[in-house]
Design a protein around this motif. Structure first.
Motif, short mmCIF file in Angstrom:
data_model
loop_
_atom_site.label_atom_id
_atom_site.label_comp_id
_atom_site.label_asym_id
_atom_site.label_seq_id
_atom_site.Cartn_x
_atom_site.Cartn_y
_atom_site.Cartn_z
N ASN A 176 0.81 -1.22 0.00
CA ASN A 176 0.00 0.00 0.00
C ASN A 176 0.84 1.27 0.00
OD1 ASN A 176 0.93 -0.19 2.58
ND2 ASN A 176 -1.03 0.18 3.57
N ILE A 181 -6.19 -5.16 -5.15
CA ILE A 181 -5.80 -5.35 -3.75
C ILE A 181 -6.05 -4.06 -2.98
CG2 ILE A 181 -3.86 -5.61 -2.17
CD1 ILE A 181 -2.94 -7.89 -3.58
N MET A 182 -5.66 -2.93 -3.56
CA MET A 182 -5.86 -1.65 -2.88
C MET A 182 -7.34 -1.37 -2.68
SD MET A 182 -2.86 -0.98 -2.25
CE MET A 182 -3.23 0.49 -1.36
N LEU A 183 -8.17 -1.72 -3.68
CA LEU A 183 -9.60 -1.50 -3.55
C LEU A 183 -10.20 -2.33 -2.42
CD1 LEU A 183 -10.80 -1.40 -7.26
CD2 LEU A 183 -10.91 0.46 -5.60
N GLU A 184 -9.60 -3.48 -2.17
CA GLU A 184 -10.15 -4.34 -1.12
C GLU A 184 -9.47 -4.14 0.22
OE1 GLU A 184 -12.81 -5.49 -1.59
OE2 GLU A 184 -12.92 -5.57 -3.75
N THR A 185 -8.46 -3.29 0.27
CA THR A 185 -7.81 -3.04 1.56
C THR A 185 -7.84 -1.55 1.88
OG1 THR A 185 -5.66 -3.04 0.48
CG2 THR A 185 -6.37 -5.09 1.53
N ASP A 186 -6.78 -0.84 1.63
CA ASP A 186 -6.70 0.56 2.03
C ASP A 186 -7.75 1.47 1.44
OD1 ASP A 186 -3.38 1.74 2.80
OD2 ASP A 186 -4.56 0.08 3.61
N ASP A 219 -10.66 0.76 0.58
CA ASP A 219 -12.01 0.34 0.91
C ASP A 219 -12.51 1.18 2.07
OD1 ASP A 219 -13.52 -2.66 2.22
OD2 ASP A 219 -14.32 -1.16 0.88
N GLY A 220 -13.77 1.34 2.22
CA GLY A 220 -14.29 1.99 3.40
C GLY A 220 -14.96 3.31 3.13
#
Lengths: 774, 267
Positions: free
Chosen positions: B173, B222-227, B229-230
């Motif tokens: 990230n 991966i970024m869309l589903e981790t950092d 996201d929200g």
């Protein structure tokens, strides 16, 4: 084909008219300030029949030559009885007086008390601006769309949102009209407030399924909002100062009793809202919205009236000096009512709607600007023919030109390194024609039967991309300005009936087919102002729905208490969703992100409503289900729609203690939104990545909340001069932290661990509003 | 760049009335997957492939490695075997990847075969790098780059940074990625591509990776589903695969690397 049908109808009913000499009584019904009353009743006692006023307060009744007693009424107003000797066509205009405020008469509502039993229409709910004012307001802002969300069959898209879902339809399937102009984004501030200033509104009617043939273009509902016309007898002003915004409305005659105008403005104050944030960064921001409504009308002569409505509103957000974002709607309607005769009413309108947004990074050297807009221009002709008391025939045509400019982003500034990125513009033409008849063969039965035909065409100048079966772009075709490159058409039958079992109860049923040719490319639960409207095209088929409804309506205690239970089933085709990780922002190939399939919903709606007396309100309960099946979404398996909420309850109550003091409470409860949860995890690049369940396989916790409000009035007994009231509203009085979203993430303190957090929006929020009237 | 907007919008959306509170939730489980993380570059060194298992969402311990797998990389002609140096960590001998070639990773675990291919693009040279104080937080500096972006094809880049010879951007990230939509063929004249905490006299190295579109998409997901996201504007979360067959998760990434070093002279 249409002309044949009209001639046929004329012949049949002219034949019936030969039996006796008939004459027409017609006119307008208004209140004392000159506001036309919509849906007021004209009842001929001896014939046990009557009529109602249309959206312009006009009525027409053709009955045999005789002496009659005619009752003009509108609940909340003193009824008037006219003794009429009918031996020629008569023009009778009626002015109804509001019932004097005694302790017995309180709430003012729109139609005859037993209208819910006697009218054929079902799946509708009407609410007057005055009733909306009584509902406890979020942050003190009285709001039409929040009131709509309390009705059975209507759900709020998410907490605080202005978006709403009607009977398992998505939020872009609601046609929102302000004096006949489409409002594309009815939200201020992410949806916490709507764009409708309640002080400028007269009447709001929501059709949840049984949409009349005269309207089309959206599958799930029609929200018909009518602005006030303005007092045509004397100058009046009113306004208010609230926690979030302030308002001022001025109305006045142009020529006494012939014309009037009303101007309404509202503006929010950024600072007060941001004060609630504990974050220092946030306080550097500038955030405000404003609305301006203007309406004028003029009665040229007995046969002709013109109306002009104009609305403009905007939201502005600036983050320090680095980043700016603004969006807004503008609508304009010019209408001409013309009475061809006592029996043939017509209206001609020119309507313009515009929605745009703009964001930018304003660095002097390397700036960036992104704009998007959508506008419509529409011409409409509507006719209503009242040949006799058994039939009311409506027909009309309309033509709309839509212009889509979905997005243009470019570098600005002296040293920009950004190239221009443009999504292809396009145009569309939407034509419609309709014919419907309301037929009352006898006292017990009313049938409405109508047919709407629509044609939708894509027109250049535009570029259309072609996709293969893997949704990869293959090539593109460019079309010239004015070139029509695609046509869709369809027929939409609309039928309903009412069968009276006795004076207090009836059964109603309806069937409607609707089509929708433009959709919001939106992927999130809380719609964002960046969402764009995308027209049907060679790559996207029009949406289609068939809705069946059946209901039982029963009044008690001499119509003081209305109850109803309605069941519906809705079948939808060509429903849109987007591929996983869709790129919807500034993507010229956005049509390749769409995935389409089926959706269906069904449910049961219960309503108990009391509209008169000191104690008024309603209780609504909806039990429902909404599901979808779209290839490539959730591996093609059925999944719940994101607005599927099995249980939804709203209790709205208001009590008038005295002329001065009124209190109200509402309580809402609904199942939580469906949600996709992580079930597993893996590591990549030193990060923990989640593995998810099937789409919408789980549900957030249930949502419930209670709001209260108290209003104290000053100067109630005065008939002129300044009168005012103080309103205290408390939102979420038991401070429940309702889950808005659940976030799953790596624990910052322990990199091997993951945590779940709930995001909640509004704790208990009190607010004060001071309203004044001249 | 599109990403910057998403960041701003994220701040905008989350900064208002929302409050966050930790909650205890019980989640169901899902079947186990094989996870592969492999890299091959144009540097002369040992290249590594990590193989591990997936776990329950609240497992709260490091990923379990998969040992005893058969791992090799081929360029179509020669085959390079990897040896397991630590549990789950497999390494080649010292070798170099050649730009213009496609490399395929082949793994066998308990009779199940997994394979992935990726192509090595060339990377344009970095002319020089510079530094700017980061407007939003003065502890950070922005690394700016001067280079000529090739216009012939669509390129994708990732940037990492080293401070005093230590890799600062060691989690995914922190790696900054971009396509060349807005800059294709232009001379990149001082665009900000990395942000790290640093001060005067630090020796900073900027590393630029020329990656393929599949790897760029994978990192984005991966970024869309981790950092990333929200935010309330996110689409629904979804599972995704990298370039590995047989339902294995992860990615085998092949890319060339360019570096430039400079010392921060101003405070």
């Amino acid at each position: 084909m249409k002309y044949f049908f009209i001639c046929f109808t004329f012949i049949i009913f002219s034949a019936l008219d030969l039996i006796a000499n008939k004459y027409t009584i017609s006119g307008h019904i208004t209140d004392e300030s000159g506001e036309e009353l919509i849906g007021a009743t004209i009842y001929v006692k001896s014939l046990k029949t009557g009529s109602t006023t249309n959206a312009y307060g006009f009525y027409s009744l053709t009955i045999p030559e005789n002496d009659y007693q005619i009752i003009y009424s509108y609940v909340g107003y003193e009824p008037q009885v006219k003794n009429v000797k009918l031996n020629q066509n008569l023009k009778i205009n009626v002015v109804l007086k509001e019932k004097s405020r005694t302790l017995d008469e309180v709430v003012i509502t729109a139609s005859r008390k037993d209208a819910n039993v006697t009218k054929a229409e079902m799946s509708t709910m009407k609410i007057q601006a005055k009733e909306i004012k009584k509902i406890p307001a979020f942050m003190g802002e009285v709001d039409v769309l929040k009131a709509i969300q309390l009705m059975p069959g209507v759900q709020s898209a998410s907490e605080g949102s202005s978006g709403f879902n009607v009977r398992g339809g998505s939020a872009d399937q609601n046609l929102i009209l302000l004096d006949e102009a489409t409002v594309y984004n009815a939200s201020h501030l992410m949806g916490f407030f709507s764009v409708f200033n309640n002080d400028a509104i007269k009447d709001v009617k929501l059709y949840k399924g049984d949409i009349p043939a005269a309207y089309g273009g959206r599958l799930s509902s029609l929200l018909d909002i009518r602005m006030k016309d303005g007092n045509n007898k004397k100058f009046k002003a009113n306004g208010g100062i609230g926690t979030v915004s302030s308002r001022l409305t001025i109305e006045s005659p142009i020529v006494k009793e012939k014309g009037s105008f009303i101007i309404s403005g509202r503006r929010s104050y950024a600072d007060l809202m941001l004060m609630f944030s504990s974050d220092k960064e946030v306080r550097k921001n500038q955030l405000y919205f404003y609305d301006l409504n203007l309406k004028g009308n003029y009665k040229i002569n007995e046969k002709d009236r013109i109306y002009l409505s104009w609305y403009m509103g905007r939201d502005v957000f600036d983050y320090d000096d680095l980043f700016g974002f603004s969006w807004g709607n503008k609508t304009f309607t010019l209408r001409w009512n013309h009475l061809f005769s006592d029996k043939l009413f017509s209206n001609f309108s020119v309507i313009i709607s515009d929605y745009d947004y703009e964001l930018g990074q304003s660095s002097a050297e390397q700036g960036f600007k992104w704009t998007s807009n959508l506008n419509d221009i529409k011409f409409k002709a509507d006719y209503t023919y009242y040949p006799n008391t058994r039939n009311t025939i409506r027909f009309g045509v309309s033509g709309t030109m839509h212009h889509f400019n979905p997005g243009l982003a470019k570098g600005v500034g002296s040293e920009t390194i950004y190239n221009e990125l443009k999504m292809p513009e396009s145009n569309a033409l939407e034509w419609a024609g309709y014919l419907s008849d309301q037929w009352k063969p006898n006292e017990k039965i009313i049938v409405n039967i109508g047919l709407r035909g629509t044609i939708f065409q894509n027109m250049g100048e535009s570029t259309v991309y072609h996709f293969d079966e893997n949704y990869q772009k293959t090539d593109s075709t460019a079309y010239e300005s004015g070139e029509i490159y695609n046509t869709f058409w369809g027929l939409e039958p609309r039928v309903n009936f009412r069968y009276s079992l006795n004076n207090h109860s009836s059964i109603k049923g309806s069937y409607a087919r609707t089509k929708q040719f433009i959709q919001l490319a939106s992927n999130s639960t809380a719609g964002s102002p960046l969402d764009i409207w995308v027209p049907s095209s060679p790559n996207i088929n029009p949406q289609k729905a068939d809705q069946f409804a059946l209901g039982y309506f029963r009044n008690f205690f001499e119509d003081a208490l209305e109850t109803s239970v309605e069941a519906y089933y809705k079948d939808m085709d060509n429903q849109i969703d987007f591929r996983d990780h869709a790129q919807l922002l500034l993507n010229p190939e956005i049509e390749g992100e769409f995935r389409t399939g089926y959706a269906w919903s069904y449910g049961l709606e219960f309503l108990i409503r009391k509209q008169t007396g000191k104690f008024t309100g309603w209780v609504s309960y909806t039990l429902s289900k909404a599901e979808r099946k779209i290839p490539e979404i959730n591996q093609g398996k059925v999944y719940p729609a994101s607005y599927d909420k099995p249980h939804s309850i709203a209790i709205v109550a208001s009590y008038e203690f005295s002329k001065k003091l009124n209190a109200a409470v509402n309580w809402v409860y609904s199942s939580g939104n469906p949600v996709t949860f992580p079930l597993g995890r893996y590591e990549y690049g030193n990060m923990i990545v989640p593995i998810y369940s099937n789409r919408n396989e789980y549900r957030l916790p249930d949502y419930h909340r209670m709001d209260v409000s108290v209003t104290y009035k000053f100067g109630v007994d005065k008939t002129r001069g300044l009168r005012s009231e103080l309103n205290l509203s408390i939102y979420n009085i038991y401070n429940r932290k309702n889950t808005w979203m659940l976030l799953f993430s790596q624990d910052e303190e322990n990199p091997n661990a993951t945590i779940a957090e709930k995001v909640y929006l509004f704790p208990i929020l009190p607010s004060i509003t001071y309203n004044f009237y001249f | 760049m599109k990403r910057t907007f998403l960041v701003y919008i994220f701040i905008f959306s989350m900064s208002f009335f929302s409050c966050t509170e930790k909650v205890d939730i019980e989640l169901d489980s899902t079947y186990e997957r094989v996870v592969i993380e492999g890299n091959l570059t144009n540097e002369y060194k040992n290249h590594q492939v990590k193989i591990s298992r997936s776990a329950d969402y609240f497992a709260n311990k490091p990923a379990e490695p998969i040992t005893g797998a058969d791992v090799s990389i081929t360029d179509g002609t020669s085959n390079f075997e990897l040896t397991e140096i630590d549990p789950g960590l497999y390494e080649t001998e010292e070798m170099v990847g050649i730009p213009g070639q496609t490399y395929t990773l082949n793994i066998t675990i308990d009779d199940k075969k997994y394979s992935a291919s990726d192509y090595m693009h060339t990377c344009p040279p970095i002319d020089s790098i510079g530094f700017k104080r980061f407007k939003m937080d003065s502890n950070y500096i922005a690394l700016i780059i001067f280079a000529q972006e090739p216009s012939e094809e669509t390129n994708y880049y990732a940037w990492k940074a080293y401070r005093n010879d230590t890799l600062v951007t060691d989690t995914l990230n922190e790696v900054f990625i971009s396509d060349d939509t807005f800059i294709n063929g232009n001379y990149i004249n001082g665009t900000e591509v990395q942000y790290i905490k640093a001060k005067k006299d630090d020796l900073i190295t900027l590393e630029m990776l020329s990656i393929t579109q599949p790897y760029y998409d994978f990192i984005t997901k991966i970024m869309l589903e981790t950092d990333w996201d929200g935010g309330p504007f996110d689409g629904p979360p979804a599972n995704f695969y990298g370039n590995i067959s047989n339902e294995a998760l992860g990615f085998f990434a092949v890319y060339s690397v360019e570096r430039k070093t400079a010392i921060i002279s101003e405070p």
